[in-house]
Design an enzyme around this catalytic site. Structure first.
Site: not given
Length: 511
Positions: A224, A450, A480
């Site tokens: 991320s 995502d 994610h």
């Protein structure tokens, strides 16, 4: 909730002044380079880290060890005041002769505590521990690393329930005023730290960490926002990059508005996939007859909550903002979809507890009513990185575009761009610089479903890193990130690279 709270991976960073960039990493205080880390058994996490119990013993024996590394508070004055960076590690448990070094993790946010996250996810990385010490840290301003502090727990309860999607001038004025109050509280309580929490600062901390840990190269796993941090590190220190993996990739080419709009599309796609999944099963979907019916009922729920909240977790009521936040949290992983279904069922019957629990999780609130500092840190890092400052007029002009991207999340994400208004520290740039000519190959993993870091960002990261650096791997999945989906194809490719140096074929696909 403002988008910085939902935008786990969309902080935007910039370079330090040209003088620091030119120094590359050679401008270091010799005393800090020579420091010896005092590794000890880890204490229970602090409230700022999220609280709870000390990390459990490692599978097969061994304990987690924690230490504090001293780094310059201001990297432009490396011999001035210092800041303590909290670290955690699990020593490699394989053949000592095959140990590669340390593998440093950043799990995203920005604002997430790596000291608490690494033990929580360590089971997923057991194979990597055969040849690496697994290491993570609380970036500056986070957890135990001089955490950014803004408001009290009681004040945060009120703050997170504010109307984040104002419908008239009075509500807009109230949102602006509360944002100013929150940001002023951050400056009052953490003014020393706020100018020094940029992503470039954290990247320089990682290079100091590499040297203090005794590694010639930085081996890295960024997830991320951690992909952005890794990209900035690669730009500043291309020759120091070892084996690196970016998973759940931030698009480094976008400014804050473009990032927020991309997330609106990403979360709408995830919501569409959730609705399709629920209504395509053999058993009856309890929250709608068709996918469109599911989304219509959610939209009606949010509209009703805007007028009249329902009971949540006593004494708090579930507001429109809480519900939207909780729905967004549940879309980060397909594993959470069952909780979203249950939460919506209960909310339709007038009970908001499950959606509020999901919202609390996003905001870092525990069952005792204590907040970690993930949101203050997230806002502080975003605002130090992001140069643009948006006004009410700016956002009102952009609302039609955001609503077209997502009827459910468009307003929510557009109004969140007010987060950095009246912030004490100017933002550094429109978007991060990640070009890294001469760096070793970096494996860039994109997930087609995502919601938080849309798939297109992986290709743009590859392009921005430069020719011969980024190697793209696509995962056709939901949620994610990709590695923690436990997809064997993804995990085998990542493990083969990190453990054996086998670079996948560029453009490979796992489905």
């Amino acid at each position: 909730m403002r988008p910085s709270r939902i935008r786990t991976a969309l902080a935007v960073t910039a370079l330090l002044p040209a003088l620091l960039v030119a120094c590359g990493g050679g401008s270091r205080d010799g005393n800090l380079l020579a420091q010896k880390l005092d590794w000890k058994d880890c204490p229970a996490p602090s409230v700022a880290q999220g609280g709870g119990n000390p990390p459990s013993p490692l599978p097969g024996g061994g304990t987690w060890q924690c230490a504090t590394m001293e780094a310059p508070l201001d990297w432009s004055n490396p011999k001035g005041d210092t800041i303590g960076i909290a670290l955690i590690r699990a020593r490699a448990n394989g053949d000592p002769g095959k140990r590669i070094g340390s593998l440093i993790f950043n799990f995203g946010g920005p604002g997430g505590s790596g000291v608490t996250s690494l033990p929580a996810f360590a089971g997923d990385y057991a194979k990597l521990r055969t040849r690496y010490d697994l290491v993570s840290f609380d970036p500056r301003g986070v957890g135990r690393s001089d955490p950014v502090k803004c408001k009290s727990n009681e004040q945060l309860d009120e703050y997170f329930q504010q109307d984040a999607t104002p419908d008239n001038s009075a509500e807009r004025a109230q949102l602006v005023n509360r944002t100013k109050q929150f940001n002023a509280a951050c400056e009052k309580n953490s003014g020393r730290t706020l100018p020094h929490v940029r992503t470039t600062d954290a990247a320089r901390d990682m290079d100091l960490m590499r040297q203090v840990l005794g590694d010639r190269k930085l081996h890295y796993f960024g997830i991320s926002y951690g992909t952005e941090l890794g990209g900035v590190y690669a730009h500043l220190f291309p020759k120091h990059v070892g084996r690196a993996v970016f998973d759940g990739v931030v698009d480094p080419t976008k400014d804050p508005e473009q990032s927020a709009l991309g997330q609106a599309k990403g979360f709408q796609l995830a919501l569409d996939n959730f609705a399709d999944d629920c209504t395509s099963k053999i058993e009856e979907c309890p929250i709608g007859d068709t996918a469109q019916d599911v989304k219509n009922r959610i939209a009606k729920l949010l509209k009703d909550l805007d007028k009249k909240p329902i009971p949540g977790i006593f004494p708090r009521q579930l507001t429109q903002t809480d519900a939207t936040n909780g729905i967004a949290q549940s879309l980060y992983s397909k594993d959470f979809w069952e909780y979203l279904t249950a939460g919506l069922e209960e909310a339709y019957d007038g009970d908001g507890k499950i959606l509020m629990l999901l919202s609390d999780s996003m905001n870092g609130r525990n069952q005792n009513g204590e907040y970690s500092n993930i949101i203050p840190a997230n806002i502080a890092i975003n605002c130090a990185d992001e140069k643009p400052r948006y006004t009410v007029d700016d956002i009102q002009r952009k609302l039609p575009t955001f609503r077209a991207a997502s009827p459910l999340f468009g307003d929510f994400l557009a109004w969140g761009m007010l987060s950095c208004s009246n912030w004490a520290v100017p933002g550094a740039a429109d978007h991060p610089e990640v070009s890294a000519p001469g760096a070793a190959p970096i494996l860039v993993v994109g997930n087609t479903g995502d919601p938080a870091t849309p798939y297109e960002g992986a290709r743009r990261m590859v392009d921005a890193l430069g020719k011969g650096v980024g190697v793209e791997l696509t995962y056709k999945g939901q949620g994610h990130g990709a590695y923690d989906s436990k997809d064997k194809c993804v995990q085998n490719a990542v493990n083969a690279y990190l453990l054996d140096g086998k670079v996948p074929t560029a453009g490979a696909v796992c489905s």
